[in-house]
Motif scaffolding. Structure first.
Motif, short mmCIF file in Angstrom:
data_model
loop_
_atom_site.label_atom_id
_atom_site.label_comp_id
_atom_site.label_asym_id
_atom_site.label_seq_id
_atom_site.Cartn_x
_atom_site.Cartn_y
_atom_site.Cartn_z
N ILE A 125 19.39 4.86 -6.36
CA ILE A 125 20.58 4.77 -5.51
C ILE A 125 21.79 4.39 -6.37
O ILE A 125 22.87 4.97 -6.23
N ARG A 126 21.61 3.42 -7.27
CA ARG A 126 22.71 2.99 -8.13
C ARG A 126 23.16 4.14 -9.04
O ARG A 126 24.35 4.40 -9.20
N ALA A 127 22.21 4.86 -9.65
CA ALA A 127 22.56 5.98 -10.52
C ALA A 127 23.29 7.08 -9.75
O ALA A 127 24.26 7.66 -10.25
N MET A 181 0.83 -1.21 0.00
CA MET A 181 0.00 0.00 0.00
C MET A 181 0.87 1.26 0.00
O MET A 181 0.51 2.28 -0.59
N LEU A 182 2.05 1.20 0.63
CA LEU A 182 2.93 2.36 0.74
C LEU A 182 3.93 2.48 -0.40
O LEU A 182 4.61 3.50 -0.52
N THR A 183 4.04 1.45 -1.25
CA THR A 183 5.05 1.49 -2.31
C THR A 183 4.52 1.24 -3.71
O THR A 183 5.15 1.64 -4.68
N SER A 184 3.39 0.60 -3.87
CA SER A 184 2.89 0.24 -5.19
C SER A 184 2.30 1.44 -5.91
O SER A 184 1.57 2.25 -5.32
N THR A 195 8.55 2.47 -5.46
CA THR A 195 8.78 1.03 -5.61
C THR A 195 10.23 0.70 -5.30
O THR A 195 11.12 1.54 -5.45
N LYS A 196 10.47 -0.52 -4.87
CA LYS A 196 11.83 -0.95 -4.53
C LYS A 196 12.74 -0.85 -5.74
O LYS A 196 13.87 -0.36 -5.63
N LYS A 197 12.28 -1.26 -6.90
CA LYS A 197 13.11 -1.22 -8.11
C LYS A 197 13.52 0.21 -8.43
O LYS A 197 14.69 0.48 -8.71
#
Length: 146
Positions: A92-94, A8-11, A84-86
């Motif tokens: 973070i990676r960028a 609910m908090l990320t989708s 979203t996690k992705k």
């Protein structure tokens, strides 16, 4: 955190992106620990302002427009998939890659295309050393009024 709550908090399909959360915060008084936590999320009051009072709902203070704006931005981010996690992992990676200089060569190669040496229309000409020079009036050679 339970899977359903996390979703609910990320989708980006979460129903929370369509709910006016500020109205929920105006509802029945939250328990004192919840209000205290909400106040920890706000900036501290200026020295000339009174201290936060957890007995007062933050939505009934001068902070209301700021809270509503942040909630609105969070809902837009949620709807756009920025929670979203992705997406977070990619961001973070960028960021890490930028810190490591991975994009420096590209940035320098495209500097002229994106930023240019001279900004048109603002009357300030950049010198060869990359620093802003004198304000230019008249033609580029400086002929004209200064």
């Amino acid at each position: 955190m339970a899977t359903q709550q996390k979703r609910m908090l990320t989708s980006d399909k979460s129903k929370l992106k369509d709910v006016k959360i500020s109205d929920l915060l105006l509802g029945p008084p939250s328990p004192l620990p919840v209000r205290q936590h909400l106040y920890t999320l706000l900036p501290p009051p200026e020295p000339h302002e009174p201290a936060h009072d957890p007995e007062i709902n933050p939505m009934q203070t001068a902070y209301r427009p700021y809270i509503e704006e942040e909630l609105s931005q969070w809902q837009a981010d949620l709807g756009n998939g920025f929670e979203t996690k992705k997406w977070r992992d990619d961001a973070i990676r960028a960021s890490q890659e930028r810190l490591e200089g991975k994009y420096d060569a590209w940035r320098e190669a495209h500097r002229e295309e994106w930023w240019g040496k001279q900004v048109e229309g603002d009357g300030v000409k950049e010198g060869e050393d990359g620093k802003e020079g004198d304000e230019v009036m008249g033609d580029e050679k400086g002929n004209g009024d200064r």
